[in-house]
Write a protein that holds these residues in place. Structure first.
Motif, PDB file in Angstrom:
ATOM      1  N   GLY A 216     -81.689   5.035  25.391  1.00  0.00           N
ATOM      2  CA  GLY A 216     -82.388   5.238  24.268  1.00  0.00           C
ATOM      3  C   GLY A 216     -82.234   6.356  23.427  1.00  0.00           C
ATOM      4  N   MET A 217     -81.532   7.436  23.871  1.00  0.00           N
ATOM      5  CA  MET A 217     -81.042   8.319  22.910  1.00  0.00           C
ATOM      6  C   MET A 217     -79.872   8.019  22.076  1.00  0.00           C
ATOM      7  SD  MET A 217     -82.720  11.182  23.122  1.00  0.00           S
ATOM      8  CE  MET A 217     -83.844  12.326  24.339  1.00  0.00           C
ATOM      9  N   ALA A 218     -79.084   7.191  22.901  1.00  0.00           N
ATOM     10  CA  ALA A 218     -77.700   6.838  22.060  1.00  0.00           C
ATOM     11  C   ALA A 218     -77.912   5.750  20.786  1.00  0.00           C
ATOM     12  CB  ALA A 218     -76.745   6.232  22.851  1.00  0.00           C
ATOM     13  N   VAL A 219     -78.898   5.108  20.857  1.00  0.00           N
ATOM     14  CA  VAL A 219     -79.236   4.089  19.786  1.00  0.00           C
ATOM     15  C   VAL A 219     -79.847   4.701  18.666  1.00  0.00           C
ATOM     16  CG1 VAL A 219     -79.189   2.132  21.347  1.00  0.00           C
ATOM     17  CG2 VAL A 219     -81.479   3.277  20.808  1.00  0.00           C
ATOM     18  N   LEU A 220     -80.409   5.722  18.824  1.00  0.00           N
ATOM     19  CA  LEU A 220     -81.105   6.746  17.732  1.00  0.00           C
ATOM     20  C   LEU A 220     -80.328   6.670  16.638  1.00  0.00           C
ATOM     21  CD1 LEU A 220     -83.329   9.336  19.602  1.00  0.00           C
ATOM     22  CD2 LEU A 220     -84.185   7.155  18.563  1.00  0.00           C
ATOM     23  N   VAL A 221     -78.888   6.690  16.808  1.00  0.00           N
ATOM     24  CA  VAL A 221     -77.995   7.116  15.613  1.00  0.00           C
ATOM     25  C   VAL A 221     -77.412   5.856  14.874  1.00  0.00           C
ATOM     26  CG1 VAL A 221     -77.038   9.120  16.730  1.00  0.00           C
ATOM     27  CG2 VAL A 221     -75.978   6.598  16.867  1.00  0.00           C
TER      28      VAL A 221
END
Length: 273
Positions: A216-221
């Motif tokens: 979930g954090m990774a795809v934020l970029v």
């Protein structure tokens, strides 16, 4: 301190470190990790530029990726899933992941490792690894598959390795489907599409809570749809042409996924550890 609370705090700290690393570290070039790409590097297109090519890799081709999956899906042995063309297609998918940078870091290095392992097995025992079905039969007959609760094997089986790629393939197929929906909305968030595709795939079922949160954090970029299309650096194609190639690619990816699924179900290998 309560043990549950302590573990919760520790988990969030780990997620924070992962997120910070994704935003502060340099780009990870997945191509440098691939030991054996069977397709030659393509010549740089001499065409009218539709995107800023200063930061472009030039190695990924959405047309080539679509063609590789199409050729694989149209083979006479498609029901058995030819290993050579399956891996060739995956190596082009790796180039796609590389073009997306940190946003797909949670899957990139893992699939590189697995593709290289399968390629090595294929090079060692060509006859046993011609198709997915022949690989499964070869490994079952020679007791090479590690089953849940059984003793470990000296070499990681191809059947177990490919099962991980199998789950990742349907995730990317769903992601391509979402990218190609309502393409007129170029401000749509690719991060949400990727997050939804991940949770619609089998992958979260096999990932611990910490990995799911890190995804979930990774795809934020990941960018908007318009920036996504530009980032692919297909300078000879319009955005709509890119989406059309992705639609075709997803269709053939789905056929390979379904045929592989049937093989694993037939030999009762869906739940390998």
């Amino acid at each position: 301190m309560n043990r549950t609370l302590a573990y919760t705090i520790l988990s969030f700290l780990v997620i924070f470190v992962i997120y910070t690393g994704l935003n502060c570290s340099g780009d990870t070039n997945l191509d440098t990790q691939v030991k054996d790409l069977s397709s030659d590097d393509m010549a740089e297109p001499q065409v009218k530029k539709l995107a800023d090519t200063k930061s472009c890799s030039k190695k990924f081709s959405v047309a080539n990726m679509s063609m590789l999956f199409k050729n694989c899906a149209e083979r006479s042995d498609v029901d058995n899933v030819n290993m050579e063309c399956y891996l060739d297609s995956w190596f082009e998918l790796i180039r796609f992941l590389n073009s997306m940078g940190k946003g797909f870091s949670f899957i990139g290095s893992d699939v590189v490792e697995k593709c290289n392992h399968l390629k090595a097995l294929q090079n060692m025992t060509q006859e046993g690894y011609e198709t997915v079905e022949s690989m499964v039969l070869h490994e079952k007959e020679n007791d090479l598959i590690q089953y849940k609760g059984k003793s470990t094997k000296p070499i990681l089986s191809g059947s177990r390795t490919l099962l991980r790629l199998h789950r990742a393939l349907i995730f990317l197929k769903i992601f391509f489907d979402k990218i190609c929906e309502n393409t007129s909305d170029e401000s749509a968030k690719v991060s949400q599409m990727c997050y939804d595709a991940y949770h619609a795939s089998p992958m979260p079922k096999y990932h611990p809570w910490l990995v799911r949160k890190a995804v979930g954090m990774a795809v934020l970029v990941l960018p908007t749809r318009k920036t996504f299309a530009n980032q692919l650096c297909q300078t000879d194609l319009t955005h709509e042409q890119i989406y059309e190639y992705l639609r075709e690619c997803a269709k053939h990816m789905n056929l390979l996924y379904e045929n592989t699924e049937k093989i694993y179900q037939r030999y009762e290998l869906m739940d390998l550890p």
